[in-house]
Write a protein that holds these residues in place. Structure first.
Motif, short mmCIF file in Angstrom:
data_model
loop_
_atom_site.label_atom_id
_atom_site.label_comp_id
_atom_site.label_asym_id
_atom_site.label_seq_id
_atom_site.Cartn_x
_atom_site.Cartn_y
_atom_site.Cartn_z
N ILE A 169 -5.49 -2.34 -5.06
CA ILE A 169 -6.70 -2.09 -4.27
C ILE A 169 -6.27 -1.76 -2.84
O ILE A 169 -5.59 -2.55 -2.19
CB ILE A 169 -7.61 -3.33 -4.26
CG1 ILE A 169 -8.14 -3.60 -5.66
CG2 ILE A 169 -8.77 -3.14 -3.28
CD1 ILE A 169 -9.00 -4.85 -5.76
N PRO A 170 -6.63 -0.59 -2.31
CA PRO A 170 -6.28 -0.25 -0.92
C PRO A 170 -7.01 -1.17 0.05
O PRO A 170 -8.23 -1.28 0.01
CB PRO A 170 -6.75 1.19 -0.78
CG PRO A 170 -6.84 1.72 -2.18
CD PRO A 170 -7.26 0.54 -3.00
N VAL A 171 -6.26 -1.87 0.89
CA VAL A 171 -6.87 -2.82 1.84
C VAL A 171 -6.57 -2.46 3.30
O VAL A 171 -7.23 -2.98 4.20
CB VAL A 171 -6.38 -4.27 1.56
CG1 VAL A 171 -6.89 -4.76 0.22
CG2 VAL A 171 -4.86 -4.36 1.63
N VAL A 172 -5.59 -1.61 3.53
CA VAL A 172 -5.23 -1.22 4.89
C VAL A 172 -5.38 0.30 5.00
O VAL A 172 -4.53 1.04 4.48
CB VAL A 172 -3.80 -1.64 5.26
CG1 VAL A 172 -3.45 -1.18 6.67
CG2 VAL A 172 -3.63 -3.15 5.12
N ARG A 192 -2.36 4.61 -0.38
CA ARG A 192 -1.75 3.99 0.80
C ARG A 192 -2.45 2.65 1.08
O ARG A 192 -3.65 2.49 0.82
CB ARG A 192 -1.87 4.90 2.03
CG ARG A 192 -1.22 6.26 1.87
CD ARG A 192 -1.27 7.04 3.19
NE ARG A 192 -0.36 6.46 4.19
CZ ARG A 192 0.91 6.86 4.37
NH1 ARG A 192 1.41 7.84 3.62
NH2 ARG A 192 1.65 6.29 5.31
N GLY A 193 -1.69 1.72 1.64
CA GLY A 193 -2.27 0.45 2.05
C GLY A 193 -2.66 -0.47 0.91
O GLY A 193 -3.53 -1.33 1.10
N TYR A 204 1.76 -5.56 0.81
CA TYR A 204 1.80 -6.59 1.85
C TYR A 204 1.89 -8.00 1.28
O TYR A 204 2.50 -8.88 1.90
CB TYR A 204 0.53 -6.48 2.72
CG TYR A 204 0.33 -5.09 3.27
CD1 TYR A 204 0.93 -4.70 4.47
CD2 TYR A 204 -0.43 -4.15 2.58
CE1 TYR A 204 0.77 -3.42 4.97
CE2 TYR A 204 -0.60 -2.86 3.07
CZ TYR A 204 0.00 -2.50 4.26
OH TYR A 204 -0.15 -1.23 4.74
N LEU A 205 1.28 -8.20 0.12
CA LEU A 205 1.18 -9.54 -0.44
C LEU A 205 1.76 -9.55 -1.86
O LEU A 205 1.06 -9.30 -2.84
CB LEU A 205 -0.29 -9.97 -0.46
CG LEU A 205 -0.59 -11.44 -0.74
CD1 LEU A 205 -0.03 -12.33 0.37
CD2 LEU A 205 -2.09 -11.67 -0.87
#
Length: 393
Positions: free
Chosen positions: A243-246, A257-258, A263-264
């Motif tokens: 899921i794009p979060v950034v 992207r993102g 990240y996690l």
């Protein structure tokens, strides 16, 4: 879905599994209660129970008398009545465990094999299975379940990137696993296997509905509703890591992207913490984790979110601490009996879940249908082998 027996000719392998699965799920349970649940006569159930007792699958227990008459016997699964091998193949290597019918880990082994290719993996799997099976030389090996990163069957995402098994595209995994081990073979996405193991043997057994957030090399999750992990139309539900979060964030091998797992995830932690340190990484990802938690809660309304996977327990605790206080969501209720985000200790959920998938698969009525076509085939029903009979070479 209710388990119902059949009166069709050669239906005994099917009925045998219906009765055994009912005892596994609802035991201790009486003959009469089994008969009511599966729609068979008490006489038929009694005959099957006698077979299952002789095969060492179930244990009978008679309650102490509490009044007039003799109490009915109840039946439960014998933990030593069968065993399964759970495997977890990741971009880091292979873990394996021998599990009994109660979900207890009898033995384990592993191989550190970064970027393992399929040929090497199945050679090592054969060695691992042989070694673990030797721990119970007289035990009945029901099957082998293998958990691996998903998603499956998505050309742009399957076996693409550092959180997947790169180079495994078009490998007939189930066939290779069966050939390598000589056992009935079952494949599951690691996040679903972990949720399954957590539901059966971990903190998830305390909840009717919960979300398992799987922190592995990548990141995934599974909503468990009424004891069943929701799988989606093609079995790939739970790829929350993509899921794009950034907006405009780091590029992901999936093409976006993102994405959250950039990240996690364990891969992100090891990559980023080397650059900025663990404490700075926790500060960096805490807002992202908070957003993920709120999104999950508002979408699925779980009783709790259980965070588990391959991450060390102390890091799980630090992640949960860093995420506090959680933002408002539909989970912000005064009558909660569990915290919104909790951690599951240990790394056994995937292995136990993979083994449980094999046990459920072999004991399932649909598997039993394979042995209902003739008495000759029924005689080769694997769950009716002698307990001391060695697995196929």
């Amino acid at each position: 879905m209710a388990l119902r027996g059949t009166n069709q000719e050669f239906g005994r392998p099917y009925n045998r599994r219906i009765v055994l699965e009912t005892i596994r799920v609802h035991g201790p349970i009486t003959r009469a209660d089994i008969a009511r649940k599966v729609g068979l006569t008490i006489q038929t159930v009694s005959t099957i129970i006698r077979e299952l007792e002789e095969q060492g699958f179930i244990l009978a227990r008679r309650e102490e008398p509490r009044g007039r008459g003799s109490p009915a016997s109840t039946f439960a699964i014998d933990p030593t009545g069968g065993f399964a091998i759970g495997l977890h193949v990741t971009p880091r290597g292979i873990e394996a465990a021998l599990i009994n019918l109660a979900g207890e880990v009898i033995g384990r082994d592993d191989r550190a094999l970064p970027g393992v290719d399929a040929d090497t993996a199945f050679t090592e799997i054969r060695t691992l299975v042989d070694g673990l099976s030797a721990l119970q030389p007289d035990g009945r090996m029901l099957g082998v379940g293998m958990a691996m990163p998903g998603p499956f069957g998505v050309e742009s995402m399957s076996f693409v990137g550092p959180t997947t098994l790169q180079g495994w595209k078009d490998v007939p995994v189930r066939d290779r696993l069966a050939a390598a081990t000589g056992l009935p073979a079952f494949i599951e996405v690691d996040l679903a296997a972990a949720a399954h193991g957590e539901r059966l043997y971990g903190l998830g057994s305390d909840f009717r509905d919960f979300y398992y957030l799987y922190f592995g090399v990548g990141l995934g999750g599974s909503m468990v509703h009424d004891g069943v992990a929701l799988r989606g139309a093609w079995g790939n539900a739970g790829e929350i890591g993509h899921i794009p979060v950034v907006p405009g964030g780091d590029p992901c091998p999936c093409g976006n992207r993102g994405c959250l797992e950039r990240y996690l995830s364990l891969e992100a932690y090891e990559r980023r913490a080397k650059m900025i340190g663990e404490a700075a990484w926790l500060d960096e990802v805490a807002p992202i984790l908070r957003s993920a938690v709120v999104t999950i809660e508002n979408l699925f309304d779980p009783a709790t979110i259980i965070l588990g996977g391959l991450v060390p327990n102390n890091l799980l605790a630090k992640l949960i601490e860093a995420a506090e206080p959680l933002p408002n969501s539909i989970a912000s209720r005064g009558n909660r009996r569990a915290k919104r985000l909790i951690s599951s200790a240990g790394h056994d959920a995937v292995l136990r879940g993979a083994a449980a998938v094999a046990v459920s698969g072999v004991l399932s009525p649909r598997f039993g249908i394979m042995f209902t076509q003739s008495e000759d085939r029924a005689d080769r029903d694997p769950i009716m082998r002698d307990a001391g009979k060695a697995r196929a070479a």
